[in-house]
Design an enzyme around this catalytic site. Sequence first.
Site, PDB file in Angstrom:
ATOM      1  N   HIS A  96      43.694  -4.421 136.999  1.00 55.48           N
ATOM      2  CA  HIS A  96      44.757  -4.597 137.811  1.00 55.48           C
ATOM      3  C   HIS A  96      45.604  -5.749 137.210  1.00 55.48           C
ATOM      4  CE1 HIS A  96      43.305  -1.910 140.796  1.00 55.48           C
ATOM      5  NE2 HIS A  96      42.335  -2.670 141.121  1.00 55.48           N
ATOM      6  N   HIS A 106      40.815   2.076 134.647  1.00 55.60           N
ATOM      7  CA  HIS A 106      39.452   2.317 134.995  1.00 55.60           C
ATOM      8  C   HIS A 106      38.574   2.744 133.966  1.00 55.60           C
ATOM      9  CE1 HIS A 106      36.441   4.965 136.805  1.00 55.60           C
ATOM     10  NE2 HIS A 106      35.683   3.780 137.366  1.00 55.60           N
ATOM     11  N   GLY A 259      23.424  -0.959 147.246  1.00 52.86           N
ATOM     12  CA  GLY A 259      23.931  -1.888 146.224  1.00 52.86           C
ATOM     13  C   GLY A 259      24.646  -2.928 146.665  1.00 52.86           C
ATOM     14  N   ARG A 260      24.913  -3.634 145.802  1.00 55.87           N
ATOM     15  CA  ARG A 260      25.707  -5.004 145.972  1.00 55.87           C
ATOM     16  C   ARG A 260      27.151  -4.689 146.589  1.00 55.87           C
ATOM     17  NH1 ARG A 260      28.050  -9.433 143.049  1.00 55.87           N
ATOM     18  NH2 ARG A 260      27.613 -11.314 144.044  1.00 55.87           N
TER      19      ARG A 260
END
Length: 299
Positions: A96, A106, A259-260
Amino acid sequence: MKPDAHHVKQFLLRLQDDICQTLSAVDGANFVEDSWRREAGGGGRSRVLRNGGIFEQAGVNFSHVHGDAMPASATAHRPELAGRSFEAMGVSLVVHPHNPYIPTSHANVRFFIAEKPGADPVWWFGGGFDLTPYYGFEEDAVHWHRTARDLCQPFGDDVYPRYKKWCDDYFFLKHRNEQRGIGGLFFDDLNTPDFDHCFDFMQAVGNGYTRAYLPIVERRKAMVWGERERNFQLYRRGRYVEFNLVWDRGTLFGLQTGGRTESILMSMPPLVRWEYDWQPEAGSPEAALSEFIQVRDWI
């Protein structure tokens, strides 16, 4: 050749290093690394650059998770995965920029394998990259798509058109009836004709990202912008958040597999704004974006 998860992991770790070094060299700021472990199995390295000279936030995440059973998000459409242990690994990144004239970018490359005794492994590669401009420049879009086409060319004439269409279809906000950006490449479930061919293609996509993005950054970084452009950038970033939380399969998979969370949501822009029923001024550069992001053949 049988699937070689270790070989894939080594490439992904090098790719994370290479992309971080390249982005740092362009920006002047450094990434901060946060290594983490997953209780259920696996872990990763999350790297974030904040408030740099060019990038407001850039996150480049490597993860490698494994477990004894598949999550619901994976087995719903693939019942053959039930009862198998799995490994999922990948590099995912979002950049960004400060300057609204530089698009958000991305990229993601990933490998998945599920195994059980007495059966052949089920495996595939996925990934791609896509571009989300706030102000449209045709030469940037052409360069982005030409780079994508050129890296696909050694793998067949039909590869770029197929994965471009898949990207256009995937990065679409159904509730807004609009594209997230101008697309690029998106592929998933890639496991033919063989492991080596698929791995080579995944590497080409991963290595192609900086060649596609950095010339655009260089072209736009000196453009002057003010409060109007910044407000529009923040408003359009809202679409990015909406897509990631509502539609993105990777986000949902990560959250469902334990997941984290910090790493999964690293793709979120650091600042964003929503405004009820806002409409750009007719004939303005902001109004031109809706036409610019319409699906088209850029090259």
